[in-house]
Design an enzyme around this catalytic site. Structure first.
Site, PDB file in Angstrom:
ATOM      1  N   ASP A 115      -6.068  14.008 -18.040  1.00 40.71           N
ATOM      2  CA  ASP A 115      -6.301  12.594 -18.293  1.00 40.71           C
ATOM      3  C   ASP A 115      -5.706  12.322 -19.680  1.00 40.71           C
ATOM      4  OD1 ASP A 115      -7.285  10.118 -19.089  1.00 40.71           O
ATOM      5  OD2 ASP A 115      -9.161  10.353 -17.975  1.00 40.71           O
ATOM      6  N   LYS A 159      -6.296   0.877 -20.538  1.00 37.45           N
ATOM      7  CA  LYS A 159      -6.432   1.156 -21.972  1.00 37.45           C
ATOM      8  C   LYS A 159      -5.086   0.903 -22.680  1.00 37.45           C
ATOM      9  CE  LYS A 159     -10.440   2.068 -20.441  1.00 37.45           C
ATOM     10  NZ  LYS A 159     -10.887   3.384 -20.027  1.00 37.45           N
ATOM     11  N   TYR A 210     -14.148  11.868 -19.046  1.00 41.39           N
ATOM     12  CA  TYR A 210     -14.576  10.481 -18.892  1.00 41.39           C
ATOM     13  C   TYR A 210     -15.760  10.392 -17.910  1.00 41.39           C
ATOM     14  CZ  TYR A 210     -14.331   5.584 -17.532  1.00 41.39           C
ATOM     15  OH  TYR A 210     -14.634   4.287 -17.264  1.00 41.39           O
ATOM     16  N   ARG A 267       0.820  -1.225   0.000  1.00 42.24           N
ATOM     17  CA  ARG A 267       0.000   0.000   0.000  1.00 42.24           C
ATOM     18  C   ARG A 267       0.847   1.265   0.000  1.00 42.24           C
ATOM     19  NH1 ARG A 267      -2.176   2.268   3.988  1.00 42.24           N
ATOM     20  NH2 ARG A 267      -2.072   0.425   5.312  1.00 42.24           N
TER      21      ARG A 267
HETATM   22  C1  LIG Z   1     -11.385   3.999 -18.948  1.00 40.21           C
HETATM   23  C2  LIG Z   1     -11.033   5.410 -18.694  1.00 40.21           C
HETATM   24  C3  LIG Z   1     -10.869   5.905 -17.393  1.00 40.21           C
HETATM   25  C4  LIG Z   1     -11.132   5.049 -16.164  1.00 40.21           C
HETATM   26  O1  LIG Z   1     -10.227   4.038 -16.050  1.00 40.21           O
HETATM   27  P1  LIG Z   1     -10.506   2.641 -15.254  1.00 40.21           P
HETATM   28  O2  LIG Z   1      -9.233   1.931 -15.433  1.00 40.21           O
HETATM   29  O3  LIG Z   1     -11.684   2.011 -15.893  1.00 40.21           O
HETATM   30  O4  LIG Z   1     -10.782   3.016 -13.839  1.00 40.21           O
HETATM   31  C5  LIG Z   1     -10.479   7.208 -17.239  1.00 40.21           C
HETATM   32  N1  LIG Z   1     -10.286   8.021 -18.300  1.00 40.21           N
HETATM   33  C6  LIG Z   1     -10.455   7.592 -19.564  1.00 40.21           C
HETATM   34  C7  LIG Z   1     -10.239   8.533 -20.685  1.00 40.21           C
HETATM   35  C8  LIG Z   1     -10.821   6.282 -19.806  1.00 40.21           C
HETATM   36  O5  LIG Z   1     -10.993   5.862 -21.074  1.00 40.21           O
END
Ligand SMILES: *Cc1c(COP(=O)(O)O)cnc(C)c1O
Length: 379
Positions: free
Chosen positions: A172, A197, A100, A46
């Site tokens: 992001d 992703k 998102y 952690r």
């Molecule tokens: C999928 C996604 C997230 C969230 O990610 P998780 O791994 O599902 O928690 C955040 N931002 C974007 C642009 C995404 O495509």
């Protein structure tokens, strides 16, 4: 900062040398309990500092041109922990209007309870962000290219604005991946990923990541220790393994998506294509300045005569799927999924028609992807 090329960083940066057997890859350290006598640091999963977590943090930092990086158990763990590390009761955050859905939900469902105020912009011009800044604003949060319309925000413009008002800027960076976009080079403070992703890239792990300077990452580390959204050793290892081919994969995603975008743009049955690599995309000029490649995500709208559900049912190769950024081509209808909770009128206001499809272009041969779309349009 590493001066090595992206492919070399993807393969080698941060790797754990197997001094015992001389194996070619990082060993997996399964321990959740480590000696604390004469030990620095004191390791505990952690604390983000088991050997495999550390290896990953180093690799992510190098890819993002950052001093430090941390892996998380999901993209949302990375996003929520990072926002909460810099926002307290009485503070205010300015967020882009297109972010998102999970990040949007986190803000609107949790922030009021915590006494954190927020504003979403009306657009993604730098002036749209400035218009929402208040005396108690602490953070600006952007996403570019955005989901699902691939809207482009001027990263340097927003970073400069944040500096002018002494705010922490966050992005992001999931859709671009660090291969196509390194926001810290443009002055952004913190870059965040859903590693589920492109970093993971094979549609089989859930993970997240954050990169920034030492001071910012230290704050996120302390918040992360309290919130506990840490990545396990197994998934840390799989993510390290996945990132070895990240640059290779993303380059192919870029060329495949560009070819598919051009094919769709010239197709008489397609009403509109959204891809930052197309000259007719409103954000193309800014994208050219801040991206090394335009990515594997695009969206397109079928002509009115088509039904998006029928079209998806006809597809043989391309899989209708919720997630994105895998080696396989996947497609999703936002009106039925990510934006299903909006009313048709709200959807229309944000440019998401029932016939809009978000396409995660995979690494198959372009001719096979095009043949699949063609037969589905004719079917
Ligand atoms: C999928 C996604 C997230 C969230 O990610 P998780 O791994 O599902 O928690 C955040 N931002 C974007 C642009 C995404 O495509």
């Amino acid at each position: 900062m590493s001066t090595k090329g992206k492919h070399t960083i993807c393969i080698h940066e941060g790797e754990i040398k197997d001094t015992q057997f001389g194996g070619a890859v990082s060993p997996i350290y399964m321990a959740s309990s480590y000696s604390y006598i004469d030990a620095d640091p004191m390791r505990y999963p952690r604390y983000f500092n088991t050997p495999n977590q550390e290896a990953l943090g180093i690799k992510i930092a190098a890819l993002e041109h950052a001093a430090a990086g941390l892996p998380f158990a999901s993209g949302m763990a990375a996003i929520s922990t990072t926002l909460l590390a810099f926002l307290s009761k009485g503070d205010h955050v300015v967020l882009a209007n297109e972010i998102y859905g999970g990040a949007f939900n986190f803000v609107v469902e949790e922030f009021e309870k915590m006494g954190i105020a927020y504003s979403f912009t009306d657009g993604v011009g730098v002036g749209d962000f400035e218009a929402k800044i208040q005396s108690n604003t602490k953070v600006i949060y952007i996403e570019t290219p955005s989901n699902p319309l691939l809207t482009i925000t001027d990263i340097k413009g927003v970073a400069d604005l944040a500096k002018k008002y002494n705010l922490v800027s966050m992005i992001d960076n999931t859709f671009a991946s660090p291969i196509n976009q390194t926001p810290l080079d443009f002055g952004i403070d913190i870059s965040i990923h859903s590693a589920t992703k492109y970093l993971g890239g094979h549609s089989d792990i859930l993970a997240g990541a954050v990169a920034g300077n030492d001071e910012h990452i230290s704050k996120i580390f302390h918040k992360g220790k309290n919130l506990g959204g840490n990545l396990s050793h197994f998934i840390s290892y799989l993510l390290e393994r996945s990132i070895k081919t990240l640059a290779l994969r993303v380059e192919k995603h870029n060329t495949n998506a560009q070819a598919i975008a051009e094919y769709l743009d010239n197709h008489s049955e397609i009403a509109k294509v959204y891809y930052p690599g197309l000259k007719n995309h409103v954000g193309h000029d800014i994208a050219k300045e801040q991206m090394n490649g335009f990515g594997g995500m695009l969206s397109f709208e079928l002509n009115k005569g088509h039904d998006a559900v029928v079209f998806q049912q006809q597809l043989q190769l391309i899989k209708p799927s919720l997630s994105l950024a895998g080696v396989e081509s996947t497609i999703l209808q936002p009106a039925k999924t990510s934006h299903a909770l909006l009313t048709p009128k709200q959807r229309e206001a944000v440019g998401i028609s029932d016939n809009l499809l978000r396409f995660s272009v995979g690494l198959e041969d372009v001719k096979d992807i095009i043949a699949d779309i063609e037969q589905a349009l004719n079917g």
